[in-house]
Design a protein around this motif. Structure first.
Motif, short mmCIF file in Angstrom:
data_model
loop_
_atom_site.label_atom_id
_atom_site.label_comp_id
_atom_site.label_asym_id
_atom_site.label_seq_id
_atom_site.Cartn_x
_atom_site.Cartn_y
_atom_site.Cartn_z
N LEU A 100 7.24 -14.93 -2.19
CA LEU A 100 7.59 -13.72 -1.32
C LEU A 100 6.25 -13.09 -1.09
O LEU A 100 6.73 -12.31 0.38
CB LEU A 100 9.08 -13.30 -1.15
CG LEU A 100 9.91 -14.30 -1.42
CD1 LEU A 100 11.48 -13.20 -1.66
CD2 LEU A 100 10.14 -15.05 -0.23
N LEU A 101 5.61 -13.02 -1.87
CA LEU A 101 5.07 -12.02 -1.94
C LEU A 101 3.11 -12.36 -1.18
O LEU A 101 2.84 -13.97 -1.31
CB LEU A 101 4.30 -11.41 -3.52
CG LEU A 101 5.56 -11.14 -4.13
CD1 LEU A 101 4.48 -11.44 -5.89
CD2 LEU A 101 5.49 -10.58 -4.00
N ASN A 102 3.33 -11.39 -0.59
CA ASN A 102 1.65 -12.15 0.17
C ASN A 102 1.04 -11.60 -0.62
O ASN A 102 0.66 -11.65 -2.20
CB ASN A 102 1.62 -11.08 1.31
CG ASN A 102 1.63 -9.61 0.69
OD1 ASN A 102 1.07 -9.16 0.34
ND2 ASN A 102 1.73 -8.43 1.95
N LYS A 103 -0.60 -12.37 -0.59
CA LYS A 103 -2.02 -12.50 -1.10
C LYS A 103 -2.16 -11.82 -2.72
O LYS A 103 -2.43 -11.68 -3.65
CB LYS A 103 -3.04 -13.45 -0.54
CG LYS A 103 -3.19 -14.50 -1.11
CD LYS A 103 -4.57 -15.66 -0.38
CE LYS A 103 -5.96 -14.67 -0.52
NZ LYS A 103 -7.13 -15.22 1.03
N ASN A 104 -2.21 -10.95 -1.90
CA ASN A 104 -2.89 -8.97 -2.58
C ASN A 104 -2.18 -8.81 -3.56
O ASN A 104 -1.97 -8.61 -5.02
CB ASN A 104 -3.42 -7.84 -1.68
CG ASN A 104 -4.49 -8.67 -1.06
OD1 ASN A 104 -5.33 -9.35 -1.88
ND2 ASN A 104 -4.98 -7.96 0.19
N SER A 144 -1.35 4.90 1.85
CA SER A 144 -0.19 4.22 2.02
C SER A 144 0.83 5.58 1.07
O SER A 144 0.62 6.46 1.12
CB SER A 144 -0.49 4.49 0.15
OG SER A 144 0.62 3.30 -0.05
N ASP A 145 1.93 5.15 2.19
CA ASP A 145 3.02 5.97 1.77
C ASP A 145 3.99 6.01 0.56
O ASP A 145 4.96 6.09 -0.15
CB ASP A 145 4.17 6.24 3.16
CG ASP A 145 4.72 4.68 3.60
OD1 ASP A 145 4.99 3.63 2.63
OD2 ASP A 145 5.67 4.15 4.08
N ARG A 146 3.96 4.80 -0.14
CA ARG A 146 3.72 4.44 -1.36
C ARG A 146 3.43 5.56 -2.54
O ARG A 146 2.48 5.13 -3.56
CB ARG A 146 3.74 2.82 -2.37
CG ARG A 146 4.22 1.88 -0.98
CD ARG A 146 4.00 0.87 -2.26
NE ARG A 146 1.80 0.60 -2.09
CZ ARG A 146 2.05 -0.91 -2.84
NH1 ARG A 146 2.85 -1.75 -2.92
NH2 ARG A 146 0.72 -0.87 -3.01
N ASN A 161 6.98 -6.62 -0.82
CA ASN A 161 5.69 -6.16 -0.92
C ASN A 161 5.42 -4.67 -0.32
O ASN A 161 4.26 -4.63 -0.42
CB ASN A 161 5.14 -6.58 0.57
CG ASN A 161 5.43 -8.84 0.34
OD1 ASN A 161 4.23 -8.70 -0.59
ND2 ASN A 161 5.83 -9.44 0.72
N ARG A 162 6.19 -4.32 -0.69
CA ARG A 162 6.54 -2.68 0.13
C ARG A 162 6.24 -1.78 -1.56
O ARG A 162 5.66 -0.76 -1.40
CB ARG A 162 7.31 -2.44 0.58
CG ARG A 162 7.09 -1.02 1.75
CD ARG A 162 8.49 -0.19 2.42
NE ARG A 162 9.59 -0.73 1.57
CZ ARG A 162 9.44 0.87 0.42
NH1 ARG A 162 8.74 1.67 0.95
NH2 ARG A 162 10.88 0.57 -0.32
#
Lengths: 451, 451
Positions: free
Chosen positions: B49-53, A198-200, B24-25
């Motif tokens: 707007l967020l994906n599931k995880n 992950s680049d976060r 999401n990032r």
């Protein structure tokens, strides 16, 4: 030498085997506590019963004065062995406490690699990320596969303090991304590291203050945090166990400084001289500052002789006003301490404090009137009304000072907890007495003119 | 529905794709903060707007009131999905805050396994290990090989909150030993787990108080701690991120309770009504208690009318004595809070406080004499001597009360921080004024008899 020491110390040799067995089986921190509470001459004996790994682990948990004592009484070889296998951050902490002469000798005997690691850490100022980090971390190159990464870790990273995150760097050692051991374990061996890392990356600079490090790790629920230099090159990591200790220390400092204990790091069992050194300067300082408050009263001695109920009311007034100030001060300082608020929020907090303060002022003012009526003889009942009004005013002054003073210090990049409780109560007393006695004297004067 | 909401909310649709990408990032806790500060009607839009995880991760970081709001405004299906994938301890925390009706509905829609996990945690009292633990942990049976253990973890433990320790249990689920993922990784696959696992397991019972959990994990530098029931069966683990939060909360409670803030959990930005509710009862209580101290002065009004310099000296006396008491109180309470001392050490601390107190008493007494000479007219100079002696006595009383009161509460299994600073200063004032004024009146009486 051990045998002779044992004879001299009076320990029963038959029990030694049992003791050796116990000491090597127990948790290092518990063994550390056990050794610390032994009489001085028995400490080295007990320590020499530990096997090599346990000895290093236990040594890290001993208080600095016992560490120094052991360094002087153990064989040089054993000392070097222990110091060589300590983790670099613990070693730096130890060197910080030892006399320069001993440090110099030990540094010479370390392997070049460990000497370098220690010198790096000691090169950063106290209280910064660079000083609390360890230089033992897992570094992976971009382009490795998961399988190759795991093999590399098995071969090279066995002794690293924390292996639960691996940090991916480019050819210039610049930190690029992070991958957890969990991810490595749950991914097929032929996947590229670059595809799952992950680049976060949450990271800090070597000069970041340790409180900020602690807040970041708490905020992002991390168990390790990478430290980079100005060129963004990875130089170390900070592990959660150190951060837990930092958070505890910071809280202790806040709480004790608020109470007027210098430096804020007195232990409940500190020796009496340390206690005096930490507390007396504040007490004397506050007494001298209080000359201000007392001087506010002194010119009104004749007023007090005429209206002696004032001497009954004034302490009540001062105790309550002081408490209001300390409440606001404490909530503000703790809010700054845990990172809930910053000086940017000053106006928001002040607005809230004043809104709450108005309700408090009204209630306390009315209570003050009722209570002072208990003691005031009929001809002095008007004093109660003045006392109530001044109590209300003083409440608003108290919440304002309690909010603005620590915020001001923080904005000046000073420690907000320098504004201790006794300092605030002293100021509030000076202001409150001045207003109160001036009003009473003026009223007396007007009455006299009228009659 | 999303499209319609967006039209109504006035958000620019062109920006939405960018926003979605960003949300999401970013780190979940940052997204949580972003959503919390949005106006109410935009929160659900941003969240969708967020994906599931990411949605589950972010949801865990939202404050309870925002969580409840989202539960009411999202589709039932999405809510159930999020709640189902939350970790059991976070889910239990959420259910604690939600209205019973909503909890009942959500519980019905969970999978039997997750429903069971949540019910287990919610069955333990607040503030205990059982309530803060998670039921997601890695359990291995004795007799597995390292290779088999790693395969089992790869297959079954992918979603467990913490996989860095695996706990080895016997056929009755009794906790036998612990092995770290590091050990598993660094050992040959055909070695038996039993041969590398350590039976020095630090563990707690479900009913262990959360502060004790926090102190144990800090002491032993653990990142996870197993929780067992009365039959020593493993029921859950507690992870370090929760413990860091517990330590912070406990410190905040200590610091605020000492300042007389009820419950000790006021935030700097709490609404004014909360602030009033937490602070006013203490203030009123202290004012009423102070009737005692003021009543100690009231009978001496004629004395004060005769020697008005007393009104100047008494506040100085009370402010300094109060500070001495608060210093001792704070150091003792913090020592108990971080587990440095227990009530068993009471005598040790008292001895140290009294030894330091004698030095302090002498210095403060002499200072008191000098300072009061500033204000005393020549015929009242003898008052300074009395003031100095009483100051010294009061210092010793102050350190004694500051040590014994919190220790006494702790011994009675009550919260030592209930003994707040203002309470101690109030007591000290009552005692100090009584002694001081009695001495002065007696002296006056003797002088009058003589003259």
């Amino acid at each position: 030498m051990l045998a002779e020491d044992i004879r001299n110390s009076g320990i029963d040799v038959a029990d030694l085997n049992q003791l050796k067995c116990d000491l090597n089986r127990l948790q290092p921190v518990d063994v550390g506590d056990y050794i610390t509470q032994l009489p001085t001459q028995q400490r080295a004996i007990a320590f020499r019963l530990l096997n090599k790994n346990q000895a290093t682990d236990v040594f890290e948990y001993l208080p600095p004065e016992v560490q120094e004592e052991l360094i002087n009484s153990l064989h040089d070889l054993q000392v070097v062995q222990i110091v060589e296998t300590m983790s670099p951050d613990d070693r730096a902490e130890l060197f910080d406490e030892l006399p320069a002469k001993v440090v110099k000798r030990l540094l010479q005997e370390l392997s070049p690699e460990q000497r370098q690691a220690t010198a790096t850490i000691l090169g950063y100022p106290e209280g910064t990320a660079g000083r609390v980090m360890t230089t033992e971390y897992v570094r992976l190159r971009q382009g490795l596969t998961v399988g190759a990464a795991l093999s590399k870790m098995r071969l090279q990273d066995r002794d690293k303090e924390s292996i639960y995150y691996a940090y991916v760097t480019d050819d210039n050692r610049k930190l690029v991304s992070v991958v957890s051991l969990r991810q490595l374990l749950f991914t097929f061996p032929d996947v590229l590291i670059g595809d799952i890392a992950s680049d976060r990356v949450v990271k800090v600079r070597t000069e970041t203050p340790q409180e900020e490090v602690a807040h970041l790790m708490q905020r992002y629920d991390l168990i390790a945090l990478p430290v980079v230099d100005r060129e963004e090159r990875l130089v170390g990591i900070i592990t959660i166990d150190d951060v837990v200790d930092i958070l505890q220390e910071e809280a202790t400092e806040d709480i004790q400084k608020l109470a007027g204990v210098g430096d804020g790091d007195e232990a409940a069992l500190s020796p009496p001289l340390v206690t005096i050194k930490k507390r007396l300067p504040w007490l004397l300082g506050i007494m001298f500052l209080y000359i201000g408050a007392s001087s506010a009263i002194a010119p009104f001695q004749s007023t007090i002789a005429m209206v002696p109920v004032l001497a009954v009311i004034m302490p009540l007034f001062s105790n309550t006003g002081g408490t209001v100030g300390i409440q606001a001060l404490t909530v503000t300082i703790r809010g700054l301490g845990v990172g809930e608020v910053t000086p940017k929020d000053t106006l928001k907090i002040l607005r809230k404090e004043l809104m709450a303060g108005m309700g408090t002022a009204l209630t306390l003012g009315l209570t003050m009137i009722c209570l002072s009526l208990i003691w005031a003889p009929p001809q002095e009942r008007w004093v109660s009304l003045v006392a109530g009004c001044v109590m209300a005013t003083n409440t608003l002054v108290a919440v304002t000072l309690g909010t603005l003073l620590p915020m001001g210090l923080k904005r000046l990049k000073l420690d907000p907890a320098l504004m201790s409780g006794p300092l605030v109560t002293t100021m509030l007393d000076a202001i409150g007495f001045m207003i109160f006695l001036t009003l009473i004297s003026t009223a007396l004067h007007i009455f006299q003119l009228k009659s």
